[in-house]
Design a protein around this motif. Structure first.
Motif, short mmCIF file in Angstrom:
data_model
loop_
_atom_site.label_atom_id
_atom_site.label_comp_id
_atom_site.label_asym_id
_atom_site.label_seq_id
_atom_site.Cartn_x
_atom_site.Cartn_y
_atom_site.Cartn_z
N ALA A 200 -1.53 -6.82 3.55
CA ALA A 200 -1.00 -5.52 3.15
C ALA A 200 -2.13 -4.72 2.53
O ALA A 200 -2.80 -5.19 1.60
N MET A 201 -2.36 -3.53 3.04
CA MET A 201 -3.45 -2.69 2.56
C MET A 201 -2.91 -1.56 1.69
O MET A 201 -1.86 -0.97 1.99
N GLN A 202 -3.63 -1.27 0.63
CA GLN A 202 -3.27 -0.17 -0.24
C GLN A 202 -4.00 1.11 0.18
O GLN A 202 -5.17 1.06 0.54
N PRO A 203 -3.31 2.24 0.12
CA PRO A 203 -3.96 3.51 0.44
C PRO A 203 -4.70 4.05 -0.78
O PRO A 203 -4.53 3.58 -1.91
N CYS A 204 -5.51 5.07 -0.54
CA CYS A 204 -6.18 5.78 -1.63
C CYS A 204 -6.32 7.24 -1.24
O CYS A 204 -6.94 7.56 -0.22
N TRP A 293 -7.06 7.76 2.58
CA TRP A 293 -7.49 6.50 3.17
C TRP A 293 -6.27 5.58 3.24
O TRP A 293 -5.81 5.07 2.21
N ARG A 294 -5.73 5.39 4.41
CA ARG A 294 -4.51 4.59 4.55
C ARG A 294 -4.77 3.11 4.32
O ARG A 294 -3.87 2.37 3.91
N TYR A 295 -5.99 2.66 4.60
CA TYR A 295 -6.32 1.24 4.45
C TYR A 295 -7.56 1.11 3.57
O TYR A 295 -8.62 0.69 4.03
N ALA A 296 -7.41 1.47 2.31
CA ALA A 296 -8.56 1.49 1.41
C ALA A 296 -8.95 0.09 0.95
O ALA A 296 -10.14 -0.25 0.91
N ARG A 297 -7.97 -0.72 0.57
CA ARG A 297 -8.26 -2.06 0.06
C ARG A 297 -7.00 -2.93 0.20
O ARG A 297 -5.89 -2.41 0.20
N PRO A 298 -7.19 -4.25 0.31
CA PRO A 298 -6.02 -5.13 0.38
C PRO A 298 -5.24 -5.13 -0.93
O PRO A 298 -5.82 -4.96 -2.01
#
Length: 347
Positions: A200-204, A293-298
């Motif tokens: 699961a990726m967190q957005p930014c 950024w939809r996929y900034a970090r897990p």
């Protein structure tokens, strides 16, 4: 050709030793290793420039125009391998140390930080150092195609075929995907998806704003309720003095999830928090750019692997990226390099 520019061949080939999806830092690290081994390498990226989340936005086309880093803000170099890779860029002036006046938000106020971490930045923005790194290893074996959106990949006859909406755009004996986990899964055929760890990726949400006032700090680690980070881009190397300062604001993960629908109200809340921290009125804050950024970090690092990448030698397939190696620019570089070495050892 500008310094750090990458030559793109006018005549496109279709058969390569290795095809790569993604021209961020993991992809560049892999390309360096593969080109050094004499491979013919195809690199495809949907963006108009290399760098991935080492992204820099310029307000104008001129080379001396003001700019802002929207993604990665700086990086550290803790491993000997990565430090050896960036030493030539430091020597050439493409990279410089960044020593900002740093603060941390604590109990709603800003306190000066004594953090002395060695931080590095590109002399004309973060994506400039990625361009310089790839240009330093570019050869006739490299074909870079930007604005190329890969829709899927297929394994046929011992080769990987890369497809866009119109059909095949390239083929290679080996395939390396350096896109974030959810995007990589979306490209793979069904038989490989079950072998990839779910992530699961967190957005930014990144805002580039203009502030026409001098402030006492250059960068702030925020408490993560509304904002997670703020930085004055002019404090970095190569930024020209202006009548205003361009700041990058990174919203906290919770706000960024809600901002996926481009909610202007949430953007205003973020700006109000910035104004509150520095004692600024809303009229002193001008939005210049907005990027999600939809996929900034897990959301967690459970997907990180012992080798920092995934490799299926029988199919000559590898996945790499910071999401598999604990995050950070350095983690992405190490992941890409390790994936390239794995593909070479299995060839």
């Amino acid at each position: 050709m500008r310094p750090g520019a990458i030559r793109v061949p006018e005549v496109a080939n279709r058969d390569f030793d290795v095809a790569m999806v993604g021209a961020g830092i993991a992809g560049v690290a892999a390309a360096q290793a593969l080109l050094g081994a004499g491979c013919r390498v195809l690199v495809l990226d949907k963006a108009k420039s290399v760098g991935g989340r080492c992204a820099t936005r310029r307000l104008e086309a001129a080379t001396d125009a003001p700019w802002m880093d929207l993604g990665a803000q700086y990086f550290t170099a803790r491993t000997p391998e990565f430090r050896a890779a960036i030493d030539p860029l430091i020597a050439s002036g493409a990279l410089r140390a960044w020593r900002p006046r740093l603060a941390r938000q604590q109990d709603g106020v800003l306190l000066a930080s004594g953090d002395a971490t060695e931080r590095w930045v590109g002399v004309r923005g973060m994506n400039s150092f990625v361009r310089s790194m790839l240009a330093g290893s570019a050869s006739d074996g490299l074909e870079l195609r930007l604005n190329a959106r890969v829709c899927g990949v297929e394994r046929r006859g011992g080769q990987w075929q890369l497809l866009d909406e119109r059909g095949e755009i390239g083929r290679a004996a080996s395939l390396l995907i350096t896109a974030p986990g959810p995007q990589a899964l979306g490209l793979l055929p069904d038989e490989w998806r079950s072998a990839v760890p779910a992530v699961a990726m967190q957005p930014c949400l990144a805002l580039g704003i203009e502030i026409a006032r001098s402030l006492p700090f250059d960068a702030v680690f925020c408490d993560g309720r509304v904002l997670s980070w703020m930085a004055r881009n002019a404090s970095k190397a190569g930024q020209q003095d202006q009548a205003f300062s361009l700041w990058t604001l990174h919203a906290a993960a919770g706000f960024s999830r809600d901002a996926a629908a481009a909610d202007a109200v949430l953007t205003e809340q973020i700006l109000c928090e910035c104004g509150r921290l520095f004692g600024l009125s809303r009229g002193e804050l001008k939005i210049r750019h907005r990027h999600l950024w939809r996929y900034a970090r897990p959301a967690s690092w459970e997907c990180a692997t012992s080798q920092g990448m995934l490799h299926w030698p029988e199919s000559q397939l590898a996945l790499a990226g910071d999401w598999l190696n604990g995050g950070r620019v350095e983690g992405a570089w190490c992941s890409g390099r390790q994936a390239a070495l794995a593909l070479l050892s299995a060839a």
